[in-house]
Design a protein around this motif. Structure first.
Motif, mmCIF file in Angstrom:
data_model
loop_
_atom_site.group_PDB
_atom_site.id
_atom_site.type_symbol
_atom_site.label_atom_id
_atom_site.label_comp_id
_atom_site.label_asym_id
_atom_site.label_seq_id
_atom_site.Cartn_x
_atom_site.Cartn_y
_atom_site.Cartn_z
ATOM 1 N N ASN A 205 29.055 -32.457 -5.436
ATOM 2 C CA ASN A 205 28.913 -30.780 -6.054
ATOM 3 C C ASN A 205 27.049 -30.777 -6.838
ATOM 4 O O ASN A 205 28.241 -31.727 -7.519
ATOM 5 C CB ASN A 205 29.559 -30.207 -6.696
ATOM 6 N N THR A 206 26.797 -30.605 -6.459
ATOM 7 C CA THR A 206 25.165 -30.591 -7.239
ATOM 8 C C THR A 206 24.818 -29.250 -7.944
ATOM 9 O O THR A 206 23.584 -29.308 -8.548
ATOM 10 C CB THR A 206 23.833 -31.684 -6.342
ATOM 11 N N ASP A 207 25.432 -28.030 -8.225
ATOM 12 C CA ASP A 207 25.030 -27.431 -9.071
ATOM 13 C C ASP A 207 24.844 -27.357 -10.092
ATOM 14 O O ASP A 207 25.776 -28.221 -10.843
ATOM 15 C CB ASP A 207 26.317 -26.118 -8.572
ATOM 16 N N GLN A 208 23.828 -27.460 -10.461
ATOM 17 C CA GLN A 208 23.716 -27.178 -12.197
ATOM 18 C C GLN A 208 23.800 -26.683 -12.891
ATOM 19 O O GLN A 208 23.500 -26.804 -14.105
ATOM 20 C CB GLN A 208 22.051 -27.248 -12.062
ATOM 21 N N THR A 209 24.963 -25.842 -12.858
ATOM 22 C CA THR A 209 26.295 -24.378 -13.416
ATOM 23 C C THR A 209 27.158 -24.871 -13.747
ATOM 24 O O THR A 209 27.599 -24.895 -14.363
ATOM 25 C CB THR A 209 25.882 -23.313 -12.959
ATOM 26 N N ILE A 210 27.277 -26.702 -13.488
ATOM 27 C CA ILE A 210 29.128 -27.047 -13.349
ATOM 28 C C ILE A 210 28.578 -27.561 -14.928
ATOM 29 O O ILE A 210 27.878 -27.895 -15.655
ATOM 30 C CB ILE A 210 29.644 -27.735 -12.729
ATOM 31 N N ARG A 211 29.793 -28.004 -15.462
ATOM 32 C CA ARG A 211 30.007 -28.024 -16.731
ATOM 33 C C ARG A 211 28.780 -29.437 -17.205
ATOM 34 O O ARG A 211 27.939 -29.788 -18.263
ATOM 35 C CB ARG A 211 31.514 -28.897 -17.516
ATOM 36 N N TYR A 212 28.857 -30.922 -16.424
ATOM 37 C CA TYR A 212 28.761 -32.620 -16.309
ATOM 38 C C TYR A 212 27.845 -31.948 -14.336
ATOM 39 O O TYR A 212 28.393 -32.601 -14.315
ATOM 40 C CB TYR A 212 29.576 -33.311 -16.089
ATOM 41 N N PRO A 213 26.549 -31.318 -14.319
ATOM 42 C CA PRO A 213 25.881 -31.300 -13.432
ATOM 43 C C PRO A 213 25.224 -32.643 -13.050
ATOM 44 O O PRO A 213 24.868 -33.644 -14.023
ATOM 45 C CB PRO A 213 24.208 -29.993 -13.765
ATOM 46 N N VAL A 214 24.781 -32.897 -11.943
ATOM 47 C CA VAL A 214 24.499 -33.649 -11.790
ATOM 48 C C VAL A 214 22.429 -34.234 -11.530
ATOM 49 O O VAL A 214 22.391 -33.423 -10.662
ATOM 50 C CB VAL A 214 24.363 -34.207 -9.644
ATOM 51 N N MET A 215 22.467 -34.807 -12.262
ATOM 52 C CA MET A 215 20.942 -34.647 -12.539
ATOM 53 C C MET A 215 20.270 -36.428 -12.324
ATOM 54 O O MET A 215 18.646 -35.809 -11.781
ATOM 55 C CB MET A 215 21.126 -34.695 -14.233
ATOM 56 N N GLY A 216 21.036 -36.460 -11.536
ATOM 57 C CA GLY A 216 19.898 -37.846 -10.963
ATOM 58 C C GLY A 216 21.346 -39.560 -11.442
ATOM 59 O O GLY A 216 22.362 -38.911 -11.724
ATOM 60 N N GLY A 217 20.621 -40.494 -10.368
ATOM 61 C CA GLY A 217 21.654 -41.201 -10.489
ATOM 62 C C GLY A 217 21.352 -41.784 -9.684
ATOM 63 O O GLY A 217 19.612 -43.068 -9.360
ATOM 64 N N PHE A 218 21.629 -43.733 -9.857
ATOM 65 C CA PHE A 218 21.262 -45.163 -9.282
ATOM 66 C C PHE A 218 22.401 -45.839 -8.521
ATOM 67 O O PHE A 218 22.999 -45.921 -8.361
ATOM 68 C CB PHE A 218 20.422 -45.643 -10.804
ATOM 69 N N LEU A 219 21.501 -46.172 -7.517
ATOM 70 C CA LEU A 219 22.259 -46.756 -6.916
ATOM 71 C C LEU A 219 21.883 -48.167 -6.645
ATOM 72 O O LEU A 219 20.687 -48.754 -6.076
ATOM 73 C CB LEU A 219 21.516 -46.298 -5.154
ATOM 74 N N GLN A 220 22.769 -49.336 -6.143
ATOM 75 C CA GLN A 220 22.825 -50.712 -5.789
ATOM 76 C C GLN A 220 23.601 -50.307 -4.631
ATOM 77 O O GLN A 220 24.752 -50.412 -4.301
ATOM 78 C CB GLN A 220 23.264 -51.380 -6.842
ATOM 79 N N LYS A 221 22.801 -50.552 -3.219
ATOM 80 C CA LYS A 221 22.662 -50.501 -2.232
ATOM 81 C C LYS A 221 24.216 -51.700 -1.698
ATOM 82 O O LYS A 221 25.191 -51.986 -0.620
ATOM 83 C CB LYS A 221 22.012 -50.100 -1.124
ATOM 84 N N ARG A 222 23.890 -52.518 -2.396
ATOM 85 C CA ARG A 222 24.174 -54.800 -2.651
ATOM 86 C C ARG A 222 26.065 -54.303 -2.851
ATOM 87 O O ARG A 222 26.614 -54.927 -2.278
ATOM 88 C CB ARG A 222 23.997 -55.420 -2.447
ATOM 89 N N GLY A 223 25.595 -53.289 -3.517
ATOM 90 C CA GLY A 223 27.449 -53.197 -4.261
ATOM 91 C C GLY A 223 28.584 -53.019 -2.601
ATOM 92 O O GLY A 223 27.879 -52.308 -1.870
ATOM 93 N N GLY A 224 29.845 -52.752 -3.690
ATOM 94 C CA GLY A 224 30.002 -51.844 -2.064
ATOM 95 C C GLY A 224 32.019 -52.084 -3.297
ATOM 96 O O GLY A 224 32.583 -52.000 -4.423
ATOM 97 N N THR A 225 32.975 -52.317 -1.320
ATOM 98 C CA THR A 225 33.734 -52.989 -2.141
ATOM 99 C C THR A 225 34.687 -53.462 -1.602
ATOM 100 O O THR A 225 33.369 -53.861 -0.023
ATOM 101 C CB THR A 225 35.419 -51.068 -1.890
ATOM 102 N N ALA A 226 35.903 -54.941 -1.929
ATOM 103 C CA ALA A 226 36.682 -55.555 -1.111
ATOM 104 C C ALA A 226 38.236 -55.204 -1.192
ATOM 105 O O ALA A 226 38.073 -54.469 -1.898
ATOM 106 C CB ALA A 226 36.080 -57.035 -1.522
#
Lengths: 126, 442
Positions: free
Chosen positions: B187-208
């Motif tokens: 949900n990238t709606d800017q009116t929510i309490r904690y809106p998504v304003m950006g982020g950073f991605l590590q593509k080599r990260g993940g799970t095991a």
């Protein structure tokens, strides 16, 4: 989930409180005389017992006052709640206080004011 | 010109690239042929993956703690350093502590050079682990996306991304639109309490697969002669002066001159057996999974501000992790407000989750350090080593931690990756403050 009896407000939900960690850590008064290792005892090292733990709590979303708590870290049983500035009254609480390694540290010894020296008598002749 | 020089390599690049090829994995070798052969025999011929070893009188090295880090340490001791008589003693069952309780997230996007060195070392080992161990740990580099909810967080994030990239580790900033494209259900709606304003991605990260990591190391270590002794609780550390001479257990005394202690939440308890004090606090860390659903999320999302992180397991369960509880505990259960807070944040960011039912909820006891960085160190007691303080984020470091800890134990001196994590940093003040990078995601 803890039900904590604030000594000023009565029993309240855990979410109203914040935990301040280990209680009874006195700041050394003469810290310049302590080695770095001794000062680290005060600054970084914390008691982390499996069993009864004496800790500070604050009724953050209530009266905002601090108090002490003796709580078991395995059962979460609250054995005793007692005011800041005083030691535990219960037998278990007293034993936990005495058993902490902190009682033997140079940092704690340096937190107490030095015993007052008898005042030297002034020489009347001068 | 300076630009003609080869790029200055950070300490993390001294380590191996994509695993340590040529290491012995477990036997018999798992392969498609083995599978076909077993299929002919109705799968009756599979051998147990490791022996149920009984404690011997004496070992060269005893590792206390049969979790991922402990098993990895034992494996690298045997495989890399050729230490033949190694035992892992575990009071419960193998991988039954935090190794089986974490949310399996792997990344190396930390702020400081010291952290980049060890976490990137670990990530490179992850990249080759299934081959090294001949065991599928289901390592999936699906990316780890950390979200910012305010201008200030975004700015701080930008600083961190630059620091990470300076260390040669992949990381990129995404805007809200790119995030929406990358994660359609967010949900990238800017009116929510904690809106998504950006982020950073590590593509080599993940799970095991966390259990598979313990099993893979256990199998390969066992094959090299490491004794994995379960249901064996350490009750004391026997010393002769300032030297370790053995461990007392509920199954008798075991003689050894080197003990590596990797017991996470119980580090203070074991340290106290040798009159050693550690700056760690044992806290509950909670997580939960939902009922399994069809694939809706193919990456890992973290949010430090609202203390929530989420991924979807291969079984289809939504795996959610919360922040650490606020008080010390050894109870392996947390308090209700913590997951409640995390779920409310998750539902706001992913409204699609609101009608999911939760399947399981659990807590593990993590040993948090004042600077949110681990302790990999010798101690005042000769022959006693500690690897602890991983706090909320130890799983991702499992192979790197085991690799450098094995090196420390074998050579009795830390290598360049482990050296900054010595216990004496709490006296010198050379802390490695990673609260920004380690505070939440695990």
């Amino acid at each position: 989930m803890l039900l904590i009896t604030c000594p000023y407000c009565g029993p309240r939900d855990e979410s109203e409180f914040s935990c301040g960690g280990e209680a009874h850590i006195a700041r050394p008064l003469a810290e310049n005389s302590l080695t770095d290792a001794e000062f680290a005892d005060y600054l970084f090292l914390r008691d982390n017992p499996k069993g009864l733990f004496l800790e500070r709590w604050r009724h953050a979303a209530g009266c905002r006052r601090w108090f002490n708590m003796a709580r078991d870290t395995v059962t979460h049983e609250i054995v005793e709640i007692y005011p800041m500035g005083s030691g535990p009254a219960s037998k278990a609480g007293k034993a936990a206080h005495a058993a902490s390694w902190r009682r033997d540290t140079a940092a704690e010894a340096a937190a107490k004011p030095a015993p007052r020296k008898p005042r030297a008598k002034k020489d009347k002749a001068s | 010109m300076a630009s003609d020089k080869p790029h200055q390599e950070g300490p993390h690049q001294e380590g191996p690239d994509r695993g340590l090829s040529g290491l012995p994995g477990g036997k018999p070798k798992y392969s498609a042929f083995a599978l076909a052969r077993q299929a002919m025999q109705y799968h009756q011929g599979w051998q147990r993956a490791w022996r149920d070893a009984q404690p011997q009188d004496e070992y060269d090295v005893v590792i206390i703690g049969g979790g991922g880090h402990g098993l990895a340490t034992a494996y690298y001791l045997a495989a890399v350093h050729g230490v033949s008589r190694v035992a892992v003693v575990e009071k419960g069952w193998l991988g039954g502590g935090n190794t089986g309780r974490n949310t399996t997230i792997i990344r190396s996007n930390y702020l400081w050079d010291e952290s980049a060195a060890i976490y990137e070392h670990a990530l490179k080992l992850w990249e080759g682990m299934s081959q090294d161990l001949n065991f599928n740990v289901m390592f999936s580099q699906r990316g780890v996306l950390t979200i910012a909810h305010s201008e200030h967080e975004l700015r701080e994030m930008s600083r961190r991304v630059h620091a990470i990239r300076m260390n040669g580790i992949d990381s990129e900033i995404l805007g809200p639109d790119e995030i929406k494209k990358f994660v359609p259900i967010i949900n990238t709606d800017q009116t929510i309490r904690y809106p998504v304003m950006g982020g950073f991605l590590q593509k080599r990260g993940g799970t095991a697969r966390h259990d598979a990591v313990a099993w893979g190391y256990a199998r390969a270590a066992d094959d090299l002669g490491v004794d994995i002794i379960q249901n064996c609780e350490v009750t004391g550390l026997r010393r002769n002066g300032r030297r370790i001479v053995g461990i007392e257990t509920n199954r008798g005394f075991i003689k050894t001159r080197k003990v590596g202690c990797v017991v996470a939440g119980h580090s203070s308890v074991v340290a106290a057996m040798a009159d050693i004090r550690l700056p760690v606090a044992s806290r509950p860390l909670q997580a939960l999974v939902s009922e399994p659903i069809k694939p809706i999320l193919d990456t890992v999302i973290m949010s430090n501000a609202v203390h929530m992180y989420i991924s979807q397991s291969d079984k289809g369960e939504m795996v959610l992790g919360a922040g650490v509880d606020k008080y010390n505990s050894y109870a392996q259960r947390g308090s209700f407000p913590v997951p409640e807070h995390m779920i409310s944040a998750a539902v706001e960011l992913f409204p699609v989750l609101s009608r999911l039912r939760m399947l399981r909820h659990w807590g593990g006891i993590v040993d948090t350090c004042p600077d949110a960085s681990p302790i990999i160190s010798k101690t005042d007691v000769e022959g006693l080593y500690f690897n602890c303080g991983w706090g909320t984020g130890g799983f991702k470091a499992t192979p790197g931690s085991g690799h450098v800890f094995a090196d420390l134990i074998a050579n009795d001196r830390p290598n360049s990756i482990a050296a900054p994590y010595a216990l004496d940093r709490f006296q010198t003040g050379l802390l490695i403050d990673e609260h920004g990078a380690a505070g939440v995601a695990h």
